[in-house]
Design a protein around this motif. Structure first.
Motif, mmCIF file in Angstrom:
data_model
loop_
_atom_site.group_PDB
_atom_site.id
_atom_site.type_symbol
_atom_site.label_atom_id
_atom_site.label_comp_id
_atom_site.label_asym_id
_atom_site.label_seq_id
_atom_site.Cartn_x
_atom_site.Cartn_y
_atom_site.Cartn_z
ATOM 1 N N VAL A 165 -20.279 51.243 31.549
ATOM 2 C CA VAL A 165 -19.739 49.987 31.015
ATOM 3 C C VAL A 165 -20.858 48.969 30.802
ATOM 4 O O VAL A 165 -20.768 48.101 29.930
ATOM 5 N N ASN A 166 -21.934 49.102 31.582
ATOM 6 C CA ASN A 166 -23.057 48.184 31.400
ATOM 7 C C ASN A 166 -23.714 48.359 30.035
ATOM 8 O O ASN A 166 -24.212 47.398 29.447
ATOM 9 N N THR A 167 -23.734 49.591 29.536
ATOM 10 C CA THR A 167 -24.274 49.833 28.199
ATOM 11 C C THR A 167 -23.415 49.133 27.153
ATOM 12 O O THR A 167 -23.937 48.516 26.210
ATOM 13 N N THR A 168 -22.117 49.206 27.300
ATOM 14 C CA THR A 168 -21.205 48.524 26.382
ATOM 15 C C THR A 168 -21.462 47.019 26.387
ATOM 16 O O THR A 168 -21.510 46.373 25.334
ATOM 17 N N GLU A 169 -21.649 46.457 27.574
ATOM 18 C CA GLU A 169 -21.920 45.026 27.687
ATOM 19 C C GLU A 169 -23.229 44.661 26.997
ATOM 20 O O GLU A 169 -23.303 43.679 26.252
ATOM 21 N N ARG A 170 -24.273 45.433 27.252
ATOM 22 C CA ARG A 170 -25.584 45.089 26.695
ATOM 23 C C ARG A 170 -25.589 45.131 25.175
ATOM 24 O O ARG A 170 -26.204 44.284 24.523
ATOM 25 N N TYR A 171 -24.905 46.119 24.620
ATOM 26 C CA TYR A 171 -24.928 46.253 23.169
ATOM 27 C C TYR A 171 -24.052 45.218 22.461
ATOM 28 O O TYR A 171 -24.416 44.721 21.390
ATOM 29 N N TYR A 172 -22.913 44.861 23.059
ATOM 30 C CA TYR A 172 -21.915 44.121 22.292
ATOM 31 C C TYR A 172 -21.608 42.707 22.762
ATOM 32 O O TYR A 172 -21.141 41.901 21.960
ATOM 33 N N PHE A 173 -21.885 42.368 24.016
ATOM 34 C CA PHE A 173 -21.535 41.031 24.482
ATOM 35 C C PHE A 173 -22.335 39.941 23.773
ATOM 36 O O PHE A 173 -21.897 38.798 23.705
ATOM 37 N N ARG A 174 -23.494 40.265 23.234
ATOM 38 C CA ARG A 174 -24.281 39.272 22.511
ATOM 39 C C ARG A 174 -23.592 38.839 21.220
ATOM 40 O O ARG A 174 -23.983 37.836 20.618
#
Length: 360
Positions: free
Chosen positions: A333-342
């Protein structure tokens, strides 16, 4: 020749893209001058053609990777490593290979087509970030970096790269620098589909409706789709078998995806959803076809960016980050956050993180 030379988004340099004997080569020409790039491309194509005729592999990262990995099966007086050390390095190398494949896949690229120099400082930095995402200990990451360092030194000794990116990372570190994501418009996706032949005309829209990776969606069979007797959201599922790491997962299709499946004609001779009339029975490499179609239609993005579009839109409309992570198949889930939360507002981020079951 001009069709073999292109400039990717967010790149100042031109790249060569050419297929020789069924193998695709894509590499930087290391120049921002189109005239110089075309000249270098002609020379490079001659080199690659000659090496293909002689059965040689040229300057590709995976060739250097395989060469180094295989060398660890035997005693080597040059390094004098013990059996235990060589086995440990091979374990790290397998993880490096899997992680780099994921990194390049998220860029919309194929690690097996990457030149050795394309695994640079940014790739090493992203490798470390993804391993941290997975909860791996710093000690394990450092062991992996040791093997990674020896691998890139092996490739450097072949003369394929000028600098060892792992040494660069260890000396100076690097803040992670993720590439910008270009979100294609709905109309651009439809136009891309209209350019494609046969059932591939539905392919871009289906990617947009599922967020799937190009390879895993291109290999979907009708037997992997269940519930089409009642084609409504909540009743139809699709099992993805050709995923990263071969981890089979099943997703519940949204109505947008179901409506597309209803329109796709079936073949009596092929079990695949996206079939054609070749001996293969299906489109094995749609990414290559759509690269050409994208240039013709002015798509302005990569086919893989449709996957990013799906994830960002679902987060913006209120899906939890956990649901998006599971649905699109990120390992963490951390990968999802890094790619898309920006790409989300603060409020949207809070909603995505509010409840691990939100949107289910």
């Amino acid at each position: 020749m001009a069709s073999n030379v292109y400039k990717p988004k967010n790149s100042k340099n031109y790249y060569l893209r050419v297929s020789i004997d069924g193998k695709e080569y894509r590499e930087s020409l290391r120049t921002s001058s189109k005239r110089v790039a075309e000249k270098k491309a002609r020379k490079r194509i001659e080199e690659l053609t000659g090496k293909a005729e002689r059965g040689e592999t040229d300057w590709l990262f995976h060739a250097g990777f395989t060469s180094f990995y295989d060398s660890l099966d035997h005693e080597d007086d040059d390094h004098g490593w013990s059996d235990t050390t060589r086995a440990r390095y091979q374990t790290s190398l397998r993880q490096i290979g899997v992680t780099l494949a994921d990194i390049f896949e998220e860029r919309g690229e194929d690690i097996e087509a990457a030149g050795a120099w394309e695994v640079g400082l940014k790739s090493v930095s992203e490798f470390v970030a993804m391993r941290k995402d997975e909860g791996v200990s710093i000690a394990t990451i450092n062991r992996d970096l040791t093997a990674f360092n020896h691998l890139m030194r092996h490739i450097k000794n072949k003369g394929w790269i000028e600098m060892n990116p792992v040494l660069q990372f260890e000396k100076q570190g690097m803040k992670e620098s993720l590439p910008d994501i270009v979100l294609p418009s709905d109309e651009a996706i439809l136009e891309l589909g209209r350019r494609a032949p046969g059932t591939l005309s539905f392919f871009p829209s289906f990617l947009d409706a599922t967020g799937g990776r190009v390879t895993e969606i291109s290999l979907i069979k009708w037997s992997d789709v269940q519930g089409m007797d009642r084609p409504v959201e909540g009743h139809v599922t699709m099992t993805l078998r050709h995923t990263k790491g071969r981890k089979v997962r099943t997703i519940t299709l949204r109505q947008q995806a179901i409506d597309i499946l209803v329109k796709i004609p079936r073949s009596n001779r092929s079990p695949f959803v996206f079939w054609n009339k070749t001996e293969e029975g299906y489109y094995r490499g749609p990414a290559n076809l759509f690269w050409d179609y994208a240039q013709e239609t002015g798509f302005g993005a990569r086919l893989h960016d449709i996957r990013h579009k799906f994830a960002i839109e679902r987060l913006r409309e209120g899906w939890s980050v956990y649901r998006v992570q599971r649905y699109i198949g990120h390992g963490s889930v951390n990968t999802t956050e890094r790619y898309y939360f920006r790409y989300l507002s603060q409020e949207q981020q809070e909603i995505a993180n509010a409840d691990g079951n939100a949107g289910l």
